[in-house]
Design an enzyme around this catalytic site. Structure first.
Site, PDB file in Angstrom:
ATOM      1  N   GLU A 188       5.390 -10.058  23.888  1.00 35.84           N
ATOM      2  CA  GLU A 188       6.138 -11.044  23.116  1.00 35.84           C
ATOM      3  C   GLU A 188       5.156 -11.803  22.228  1.00 35.84           C
ATOM      4  O   GLU A 188       4.030 -12.106  22.647  1.00 35.84           O
ATOM      5  CB  GLU A 188       6.937 -11.962  24.037  1.00 35.84           C
ATOM      6  N   ASN A 225      11.129  -9.746  30.027  1.00 35.06           N
ATOM      7  CA  ASN A 225      11.358 -11.035  30.688  1.00 35.06           C
ATOM      8  C   ASN A 225      12.583 -10.919  31.602  1.00 35.06           C
ATOM      9  O   ASN A 225      13.570 -10.293  31.240  1.00 35.06           O
ATOM     10  CB  ASN A 225      11.599 -12.117  29.632  1.00 35.06           C
ATOM     11  N   HIS A 275       6.498 -14.907  35.652  1.00 32.06           N
ATOM     12  CA  HIS A 275       7.553 -13.983  36.086  1.00 32.06           C
ATOM     13  C   HIS A 275       7.348 -13.494  37.521  1.00 32.06           C
ATOM     14  O   HIS A 275       7.153 -12.304  37.745  1.00 32.06           O
ATOM     15  CB  HIS A 275       7.604 -12.758  35.165  1.00 32.06           C
TER      16      HIS A 275
HETATM   17  P1  FAE Z   1      14.458 -20.033  39.869  1.00 31.93           P
HETATM   18  O1  FAE Z   1      15.022 -20.151  38.508  1.00 31.93           O
HETATM   19  O2  FAE Z   1      12.989 -20.159  40.046  1.00 31.93           O
HETATM   20  O3  FAE Z   1      15.183 -21.140  40.767  1.00 31.93           O
HETATM   21  C1  FAE Z   1      14.816 -21.422  42.090  1.00 31.93           C
HETATM   22  C2  FAE Z   1      15.211 -22.857  42.398  1.00 31.93           C
HETATM   23  O4  FAE Z   1      15.122 -23.057  43.814  1.00 31.93           O
HETATM   24  C3  FAE Z   1      14.321 -23.914  41.754  1.00 31.93           C
HETATM   25  O5  FAE Z   1      15.129 -24.872  41.117  1.00 31.93           O
HETATM   26  C4  FAE Z   1      13.549 -24.504  42.929  1.00 31.93           C
HETATM   27  O6  FAE Z   1      13.230 -25.884  42.755  1.00 31.93           O
HETATM   28  C5  FAE Z   1      14.523 -24.314  44.083  1.00 31.93           C
HETATM   29  N1  FAE Z   1      13.892 -24.209  45.395  1.00 31.93           N
HETATM   30  C6  FAE Z   1      12.792 -23.502  45.724  1.00 31.93           C
HETATM   31  N2  FAE Z   1      12.517 -23.603  47.057  1.00 31.93           N
HETATM   32  C7  FAE Z   1      13.531 -24.408  47.566  1.00 31.93           C
HETATM   33  C8  FAE Z   1      13.809 -24.889  48.883  1.00 31.93           C
HETATM   34  N3  FAE Z   1      13.041 -24.559  49.941  1.00 31.93           N
HETATM   35  N4  FAE Z   1      14.880 -25.717  49.060  1.00 31.93           N
HETATM   36  C9  FAE Z   1      15.663 -26.037  47.991  1.00 31.93           C
HETATM   37  N5  FAE Z   1      15.439 -25.610  46.722  1.00 31.93           N
HETATM   38  C10 FAE Z   1      14.381 -24.796  46.517  1.00 31.93           C
HETATM   39  O7  FAE Z   1      14.883 -18.680  40.579  1.00 31.93           O
HETATM   40  N6  FAE Z   1      12.143 -15.539  31.960  1.00 31.93           N
HETATM   41  C11 FAE Z   1      12.808 -14.943  30.955  1.00 31.93           C
HETATM   42  O8  FAE Z   1      13.638 -14.052  31.205  1.00 31.93           O
HETATM   43  N7  FAE Z   1      12.592 -15.312  29.646  1.00 31.93           N
HETATM   44  C12 FAE Z   1      11.666 -16.265  29.312  1.00 31.93           C
HETATM   45  O9  FAE Z   1      11.499 -16.586  28.120  1.00 31.93           O
HETATM   46  C13 FAE Z   1      10.936 -16.890  30.357  1.00 31.93           C
HETATM   47  N8  FAE Z   1       9.989 -17.827  30.088  1.00 31.93           N
HETATM   48  C14 FAE Z   1       9.422 -18.522  31.127  1.00 31.93           C
HETATM   49  C15 FAE Z   1       8.572 -19.602  30.847  1.00 31.93           C
HETATM   50  C16 FAE Z   1       8.093 -20.398  31.891  1.00 31.93           C
HETATM   51  C17 FAE Z   1       7.175 -21.558  31.590  1.00 31.93           C
HETATM   52  C18 FAE Z   1       8.454 -20.112  33.240  1.00 31.93           C
HETATM   53  C19 FAE Z   1       7.964 -20.954  34.381  1.00 31.93           C
HETATM   54  C20 FAE Z   1       9.270 -19.028  33.521  1.00 31.93           C
HETATM   55  C21 FAE Z   1       9.765 -18.229  32.488  1.00 31.93           C
HETATM   56  N9  FAE Z   1      10.634 -17.168  32.730  1.00 31.93           N
HETATM   57  C22 FAE Z   1      11.250 -16.522  31.699  1.00 31.93           C
HETATM   58  C23 FAE Z   1      10.948 -16.751  34.107  1.00 31.93           C
HETATM   59  C24 FAE Z   1      12.337 -17.216  34.585  1.00 31.93           C
HETATM   60  O10 FAE Z   1      12.497 -18.604  34.365  1.00 31.93           O
HETATM   61  C25 FAE Z   1      12.475 -16.872  36.071  1.00 31.93           C
HETATM   62  O11 FAE Z   1      12.375 -15.464  36.203  1.00 31.93           O
HETATM   63  C26 FAE Z   1      13.803 -17.340  36.657  1.00 31.93           C
HETATM   64  O12 FAE Z   1      13.958 -18.734  36.547  1.00 31.93           O
HETATM   65  C27 FAE Z   1      13.921 -16.940  38.123  1.00 31.93           C
HETATM   66  O13 FAE Z   1      15.231 -17.191  38.539  1.00 31.93           O
HETATM   67  P2  FAE Z   1      15.586 -17.318  40.071  1.00 31.93           P
HETATM   68  O14 FAE Z   1      17.050 -17.427  40.199  1.00 31.93           O
HETATM   69  O15 FAE Z   1      14.888 -16.233  40.816  1.00 31.93           O
END
Ligand code: FAE
Length: 537
Positions: free
Chosen positions: A392, A515, A477
């Site tokens: 990207e 992504n 990721h």
């Molecule tokens: P996620 O979105 O991480 O959500 C998990 C949630 O669970 C969070 O709110 C935590 O605070 C919460 N949590 C964790 N442990 C506990 C617990 N013990 N008790 C209660 N709550 C808890 O999970 N992906 C893309 O496709 N495109 C992009 O452009 C992209 N850019 C990114 C840029 C950054 C800076 C970052 C950090 C990530 C990026 N990603 C991107 C990755 C994407 O945000 C990530 O794959 C998803 O958010 C993962 O989704 P999940 O549902 O697995």
């Protein structure tokens, strides 16, 4: 006259009202002011509020199942003293990072100087960097999880690679039904190509495209969940700037469709879903009467634990992300509260082959002082069997001309890490060594050496610390840890237990080639639909 709200708008209003009143418990009733009393039992509990959780919450709510979502972070909808919900990227404050005394930005240096990071006071900020020795992982914290802090890039993987990574999933169904459903719900949209060609805000991407094309490489537009129509208005001066004001990793104050504005608002709108914030799930055991009992810690914004309680449910959906869900299940298996969990819990982790790099351009190739924070283009060399890379074209919005082309390369890295349970700290430790990044660095180097040779340019060595042209010590990721079809059945049901489900990025075995959040969302749609149709409630 009071305007009539749709169910979904009403959900959004509930989020806003609850935030304004400082509640930690958000449901439709909280819009009318309720006490934040703790429920002791819910038919379904969803842990976390990122992509997978948001899908589960909405579909459970629509099916009429009373559901509680437990999120360890806060609700991001209350303006701070500066009138903004999220802090500015150039002057981050306590809202930027999760309980830190200094920010830890991915790109901290310029000309070898740490000009980016700032001292802050500890607070449940929106971005976390979880440091595991040789690998650090950035994650979002708060209602919306990673959707609050990410770059919004919303590509769908190449079908051939999807089939290679997840051979047990029917690709016809995914590409025909669940990807389109996920994209529509998430609000994925495309940049207007004519605007892209003309605006100063994407000059950086056009310069990188030219260098890729000079090298004989293909570039593609990448869709996004940032509203490009809004961005156009930002550029025209008719809307408050967000992506055009450097906002991204510490949250966007405008323009981005994070899941609190899409899936979760709709989930609250069903009237069956409640979200509780600042709730960290630390333990799970079976209830002899059936279902599960969770141990949950409530904290205040200083990090002080204000309550420890137990909460029961019949169905438990884990959506705490690759790190969070894997830790919850690994701890439960190793401490013997869920001893029958699969031996495969904790295995199959990968960082989607993430490597960042940057090139120094010639003086005549200006990238522009003004850069949009949302990437909109990638170099697509994934079909190069000898060296598959999807890179990207990333912005570096510093408000000055710096002649830098920045990239986040996604490479095909066969290495996998695993998690071990550390009893001393009661946490999961990622086992990943620096040499496991070698395939990723080699692949990125092969591609960018070509681009540099053809354009007579060089790498930048001052941005990533230690004179390194490649940043391979962190990832955005995290994927895997509870892999679909291994630690779970083909639909995310945890092996060994009934009514226990994994719905997030921990299902994906370490690599996707693009992504990941559209795929995480689409898989959750597929799996939750099946679970709701087949499993007893
Ligand atoms: P996620 O979105 O991480 O959500 C998990 C949630 O669970 C969070 O709110 C935590 O605070 C919460 N949590 C964790 N442990 C506990 C617990 N013990 N008790 C209660 N709550 C808890 O999970 N992906 C893309 O496709 N495109 C992009 O452009 C992209 N850019 C990114 C840029 C950054 C800076 C970052 C950090 C990530 C990026 N990603 C991107 C990755 C994407 O945000 C990530 O794959 C998803 O958010 C993962 O989704 P999940 O549902 O697995």
């Amino acid at each position: 006259m009071t305007p009539k709200l749709t169910r979904r708008q009403f959900g959004l209003a509930a989020l806003q009202t609850a935030a304004a009143l400082g509640f930690t418990r958000i449901g439709l009733s909280s819009a009318a002011a309720v006490e934040p009393a703790a429920a002791q039992y819910a038919p379904a509990i969803v842990v976390g509020s990122g992509y997978g959780s948001a899908v589960a919450a909405l579909r459970l709510g629509q099916a009429g199942v009373r559901t509680v979502v437990l999120e360890m972070g806060r609700l991001w909808d209350t303006p701070g003293p500066d009138g903004k919900v999220f802090p500015s990227t150039s002057a981050p404050d306590q809202r930027s990072m999760w309980f830190r005394t200094r920010t830890e930005a991915p790109l901290a240096q310029f000309l070898w100087l740490d000009v980016v990071n700032r001292d802050i006071s500890p607070y449940p900020g929106v971005l976390d960097r979880v440091n595991y020795g040789d690998m650090s992982v950035y994650v979002g914290r708060g209602v919306g999880g990673g959707s609050l802090v990410n770059g919004g890039m919303s590509p769908t993987p190449k079908r051939s690679y999807f089939t290679e990574v997840l051979p047990g999933v029917d690709a016809d169904e995914m590409y025909g039904t669940y990807y389109p459903r996920a994209r529509a719900m998430l609000g994925v949209n495309d940049i207007d190509p004519a605007w892209f060609e003309s605006t100063e805000w994407y000059r950086f991407a056009r310069v990188s495209r030219k260098h890729a094309q000079n090298t004989g490489l293909k570039t593609v537009f990448v869709p996004n969940v940032y509203d490009f129509a809004y961005m156009k208005r930002e550029a025209a001066g008719t809307a408050t700037k967000s992506a055009l004001a450097g906002e991204v990793i510490y949250g966007n104050n405008h323009g981005k469709k994070s899941v609190d504005k899409t899936y979760l608002a709709a989930a609250l709108g069903t009237g069956n879903v409640t979200i509780e914030t600042m709730q960290r799930v630390v333990g799970v055991r079976t209830d002899p009467a059936g279902g599960y009992v969770l141990t949950v810690l409530t904290s205040d914004v200083t990090g002080k634990i204000t309550q420890l309680r137990e909460l029961g449910c019949k169905q438990l959906f884990l959506g705490a992300g690759s790190l969070g869900t894997t830790e919850i299940l690994l701890r439960a298996r190793e401490k013997g509260t869920l001893p029958a969990l699969s031996e495969k819990v904790g295995l199959g982790w990968g960082h989607n082959g993430n490597v960042m790099t940057a090139r120094a351009n010639h003086l005549w190739d200006t990238v522009g002082a003004n850069q949009a924070t949302m990437p909109a283009m990638g170099i697509d060399d994934w079909d190069n069997a000898a060296n598959p890379v999807f890179a990207e074209i990333a912005p570096l919005p510093m408000g000055i001309e710096h002649w830098i082309s920045m990239y986040l390369a996604i490479t095909k890295n066969p290495e996998r890490g695993h998690f071990t349970y550390d009893a001393a700290t009661d946490s999961a430790r990622l086992q990943w060594t620096r040499d496991q990044n070698t395939p990723s660095v080699d692949a990125a180097r092969t591609l960018f050496d070509r681009i540099n040779r053809r354009n007579v340019t060089i790498y930048r060595y001052d941005l990533f610390g230690g004179n390194r042209p490649f940043a391979d010590d962190f990832t955005y990721h995290p994927l895997g840890g509870c892999v679909l079809g291994e630690a779970t059945d083909a639909y995310g049901r945890a092996r060994g237990y009934r009514g226990l489900y994994v719905v997030d990025g921990s299902l994906v075995p370490g690599s996707l080639g693009v992504n990941p959040f559209v795929t995480i969302t689409a898989l959750a749609e597929r799996n939750v639909e099946r679970i709701l149709a087949e499993d007893p409630r």
